[in-house]
Design a protein around this motif. Structure first.
Motif, mmCIF file in Angstrom:
data_model
loop_
_atom_site.group_PDB
_atom_site.id
_atom_site.type_symbol
_atom_site.label_atom_id
_atom_site.label_comp_id
_atom_site.label_asym_id
_atom_site.label_seq_id
_atom_site.Cartn_x
_atom_site.Cartn_y
_atom_site.Cartn_z
ATOM 1 N N SER A 1 3.866 -8.958 -3.170
ATOM 2 C CA SER A 1 2.674 -8.440 -2.500
ATOM 3 C C SER A 1 1.467 -8.660 -3.399
ATOM 4 C CB SER A 1 2.835 -6.949 -2.180
ATOM 5 O OG SER A 1 1.631 -6.414 -1.663
ATOM 6 N N GLN A 2 0.385 -9.194 -2.817
ATOM 7 C CA GLN A 2 -0.818 -9.436 -3.596
ATOM 8 C C GLN A 2 -1.539 -8.131 -3.941
ATOM 9 O OE1 GLN A 2 -1.403 -12.625 -4.624
ATOM 10 N NE2 GLN A 2 0.560 -12.997 -3.616
ATOM 11 N N GLN A 3 -1.206 -7.053 -3.243
ATOM 12 C CA GLN A 3 -1.775 -5.736 -3.520
ATOM 13 C C GLN A 3 -0.628 -4.724 -3.508
ATOM 14 O OE1 GLN A 3 -4.806 -5.927 -0.299
ATOM 15 N NE2 GLN A 3 -6.308 -5.567 -1.909
ATOM 16 N N GLY A 4 0.048 -4.636 -4.644
ATOM 17 C CA GLY A 4 1.208 -3.771 -4.736
ATOM 18 C C GLY A 4 0.903 -2.305 -4.556
ATOM 19 N N ASN A 5 -0.341 -1.883 -4.838
ATOM 20 C CA ASN A 5 -0.688 -0.472 -4.651
ATOM 21 C C ASN A 5 -0.821 -0.099 -3.179
ATOM 22 O OD1 ASN A 5 -2.930 -2.122 -4.393
ATOM 23 N ND2 ASN A 5 -4.371 -0.564 -5.081
ATOM 24 N N ARG A 6 -0.980 -1.094 -2.297
ATOM 25 C CA ARG A 6 -1.102 -0.821 -0.862
ATOM 26 C C ARG A 6 0.185 -1.121 -0.116
ATOM 27 N NH1 ARG A 6 -6.218 -3.632 1.621
ATOM 28 N NH2 ARG A 6 -5.540 -2.261 3.317
ATOM 29 N N LEU A 7 0.911 -2.176 -0.538
ATOM 30 C CA LEU A 7 2.173 -2.543 0.108
ATOM 31 C C LEU A 7 3.162 -2.972 -0.965
ATOM 32 C CD1 LEU A 7 3.728 -3.055 2.787
ATOM 33 C CD2 LEU A 7 2.910 -5.411 2.673
ATOM 34 N N THR B 1 9.914 -2.745 2.832
ATOM 35 C CA THR B 1 8.544 -2.547 2.375
ATOM 36 C C THR B 1 8.152 -1.081 2.507
ATOM 37 O OG1 THR B 1 7.642 -3.023 4.579
ATOM 38 C CG2 THR B 1 7.891 -4.883 3.048
ATOM 39 N N THR B 2 7.201 -0.655 1.667
ATOM 40 C CA THR B 2 6.648 0.693 1.711
ATOM 41 C C THR B 2 5.136 0.579 1.676
ATOM 42 O OG1 THR B 2 8.563 1.595 0.534
ATOM 43 C CG2 THR B 2 6.585 2.953 0.616
ATOM 44 N N ALA B 3 4.478 1.083 2.729
ATOM 45 C CA ALA B 3 3.029 0.987 2.836
ATOM 46 C C ALA B 3 2.381 2.278 2.362
ATOM 47 C CB ALA B 3 2.625 0.702 4.282
ATOM 48 N N ASN B 4 1.311 2.128 1.581
ATOM 49 C CA ASN B 4 0.551 3.273 1.093
ATOM 50 C C ASN B 4 -0.849 3.348 1.685
ATOM 51 O OD1 ASN B 4 2.663 4.019 -0.699
ATOM 52 N ND2 ASN B 4 1.982 2.441 -2.129
ATOM 53 N N ALA B 5 -1.256 2.319 2.415
ATOM 54 C CA ALA B 5 -2.586 2.298 3.031
ATOM 55 C C ALA B 5 -2.569 1.339 4.203
ATOM 56 C CB ALA B 5 -3.651 1.888 2.013
ATOM 57 N N ASN B 6 -3.450 1.578 5.155
ATOM 58 C CA ASN B 6 -3.569 0.701 6.311
ATOM 59 C C ASN B 6 -4.420 -0.523 5.973
ATOM 60 O OD1 ASN B 6 -2.115 2.595 7.682
ATOM 61 N ND2 ASN B 6 -3.851 3.447 8.786
ATOM 62 N N GLY B 7 -4.239 -1.582 6.774
ATOM 63 C CA GLY B 7 -5.042 -2.779 6.612
ATOM 64 C C GLY B 7 -4.208 -4.001 6.269
ATOM 65 N N PRO B 8 -4.839 -5.193 6.229
ATOM 66 C CA PRO B 8 -4.111 -6.434 5.942
ATOM 67 C C PRO B 8 -3.834 -6.610 4.454
ATOM 68 C CG PRO B 8 -6.430 -6.906 6.342
ATOM 69 C CD PRO B 8 -6.252 -5.439 6.576
ATOM 70 N N VAL B 9 -2.656 -7.181 4.158
ATOM 71 C CA VAL B 9 -2.245 -7.477 2.785
ATOM 72 C C VAL B 9 -1.573 -8.846 2.781
ATOM 73 C CG1 VAL B 9 -0.810 -6.786 0.827
ATOM 74 C CG2 VAL B 9 -1.937 -5.035 2.220
ATOM 75 N N TRP B 10 -1.952 -9.704 1.844
ATOM 76 C CA TRP B 10 -1.331 -11.020 1.721
ATOM 77 C C TRP B 10 -0.032 -10.904 0.913
ATOM 78 C CZ3 TRP B 10 -2.408 -15.229 4.380
ATOM 79 C CH2 TRP B 10 -3.663 -15.350 4.978
ATOM 80 N N VAL B 11 1.005 -11.586 1.424
ATOM 81 C CA VAL B 11 2.328 -11.569 0.799
ATOM 82 C C VAL B 11 2.770 -13.014 0.576
ATOM 83 C CG1 VAL B 11 4.737 -10.856 1.052
ATOM 84 C CG2 VAL B 11 2.902 -9.372 1.889
ATOM 85 N N MET C 1 5.007 -19.900 -0.069
ATOM 86 C CA MET C 1 4.559 -19.643 1.300
ATOM 87 C C MET C 1 3.788 -18.328 1.337
ATOM 88 S SD MET C 1 6.769 -19.268 4.827
ATOM 89 C CE MET C 1 7.531 -17.742 4.281
ATOM 90 N N MET C 2 2.586 -18.371 1.958
ATOM 91 C CA MET C 2 1.739 -17.196 2.076
ATOM 92 C C MET C 2 1.634 -16.778 3.535
ATOM 93 S SD MET C 2 0.622 -16.522 -1.068
ATOM 94 C CE MET C 2 -0.783 -15.474 -0.701
ATOM 95 N N PHE C 3 1.628 -15.472 3.790
ATOM 96 C CA PHE C 3 1.395 -14.934 5.124
ATOM 97 C C PHE C 3 0.783 -13.545 4.991
ATOM 98 C CE2 PHE C 3 5.686 -13.874 3.893
ATOM 99 C CZ PHE C 3 5.850 -12.551 4.261
ATOM 100 N N GLU C 4 0.157 -13.096 6.078
ATOM 101 C CA GLU C 4 -0.568 -11.824 6.065
ATOM 102 C C GLU C 4 0.225 -10.755 6.803
ATOM 103 O OE1 GLU C 4 -5.227 -10.877 6.567
ATOM 104 O OE2 GLU C 4 -4.208 -11.296 8.454
#
Length: 314
Positions: free
Chosen positions: A155-161, A183-193, A209-212
């Motif tokens: 996850s490009q933003q581990g604190n959110r996803l 996965t465990t989400a801590n905030a709403n919104g898009p995250v790049w993985v 491979m990248m996806f949102e």
């Protein structure tokens, strides 16, 4: 070169350790002057393989070394391509530079085509509802033998996803396998993985491979609001249905009385338009005289004497 030196061992060379070589006495007849590069004959230099050839051979060897660890039947690939790489370095190409270039290109293209048959299936953007969910990633193997790899999801933003740990993948030849990551989400919104395959020895395999992933959390309050709205719609529909059913029932009961009223209303209109004599005749018709009825009593109609010319029946 290592194979060549090993073949010379015991015939023209004698292997020594570094300590033994340091203690050995140098040959007094051996020259101690290194010749310059200009002293090498130009005719021989023109027949040597160019630097580009060795760079191409090195790239092919690197591709083979990265491809070998994931194979379960390594001999089917390592042996033929190893022989092809050794042929690329053969001195027989010295007078055929163009053919040597074509051969090296064909070997690298064929080997790259085999490596690309093991890949990650492109994945479109996805949406996760709630704090915890699974993300599937598919590995495709179009080879005729099974492969073993390690799949890593980041996850490009581990604190959110936050995503799960890497997983080992064993895919049979000609098959695809879907790997699910928690996965465990801590905030709403898009995250790049990002998803990346690795060889068992830890080397990256193939492209990343990248996806949102769009995280949308549905709280209990939102669920109650949605449920309340649905309940109101259901109740409104039931009420409309009951009202229509009652109206239809009342219309069926009043149907006969309504027709009689319309007929009576029509007769009243005809009576109002008909002459007075017709009304009398119709009244006599409706109420016929009975034989047993007494004759009409005219005495009560007038108490005074009869006028002249008036005839009275007795």
């Amino acid at each position: 070169m290592a194979a060549a030196l090993e073949g010379l061992s015991g015939q023209w060379t004698q292997p020594l350790s570094l300590g033994q070589a340091a203690k050995a006495k140098p040959d007094p007849n051996a020259t101690q002057r290194v010749p310059s590069a200009r002293s090498y004959p130009r005719a021989l230099r023109a027949r040597e393989l160019p630097i580009e050839a060795f760079n191409s051979i090195q790239e092919t060897q690197k591709t083979l070394d990265n491809f070998e660890p994931i194979l379960t039947a390594k001999y089917r690939v390592v042996t033929p391509f190893g022989n092809a790489i050794r042929r690329e370095m053969s001195t027989s190409w010295r007078s055929e530079a163009q053919n040597a270039t074509g051969f090296r290109h064909d070997v690298q293209t064929y080997l790259s085509g085999l490596t690309n048959k093991v890949r990650l299936v492109p994945k479109s953007n996805m949406t996760l509802s709630g704090r915890s969910a699974t993300v599937p990633v598919t590995v495709q193997n179009n080879l005729v033998q099974s492969v073993e790899l390690r799949l890593v999801l980041r996850s490009q933003q581990g604190n959110r996803l936050a995503v799960g740990d890497p997983q080992l993948v064993n895919v049979e030849g000609g098959h695809s396998q879907s790997v699910k990551f928690g996965t465990t989400a801590n905030a709403n919104g898009p995250v790049w993985v990002s998803a990346q395959l690795y060889t068992p020895d830890g080397q990256p395999y193939g492209d990343e491979m990248m996806f949102e992933v769009n995280v949308t959390e549905i709280t209990s309050t939102v669920i109650l609001v949605i449920a309340g709205g649905v309940l109101l719609l259901v109740l409104a529909g039931v009420r409309i249905y009951i009202q229509r059913k009652r109206a239809a029932a009342r219309g069926g009961e009043d149907g006969g009385d309504g027709e009689d009223a319309e007929e009576a209303h029509g007769q009243d209109e005809d009576d109002s338009e008909a002459p007075e004599t017709d009304r009398c005749d119709r009244a006599h018709t409706l109420v016929p005289e009975q034989p047993s009825d007494p004759e009409p009593d005219t005495g009560s109609q007038s108490a005074g004497p009869s006028g002249p010319g008036e005839k009275v029946d007795h």
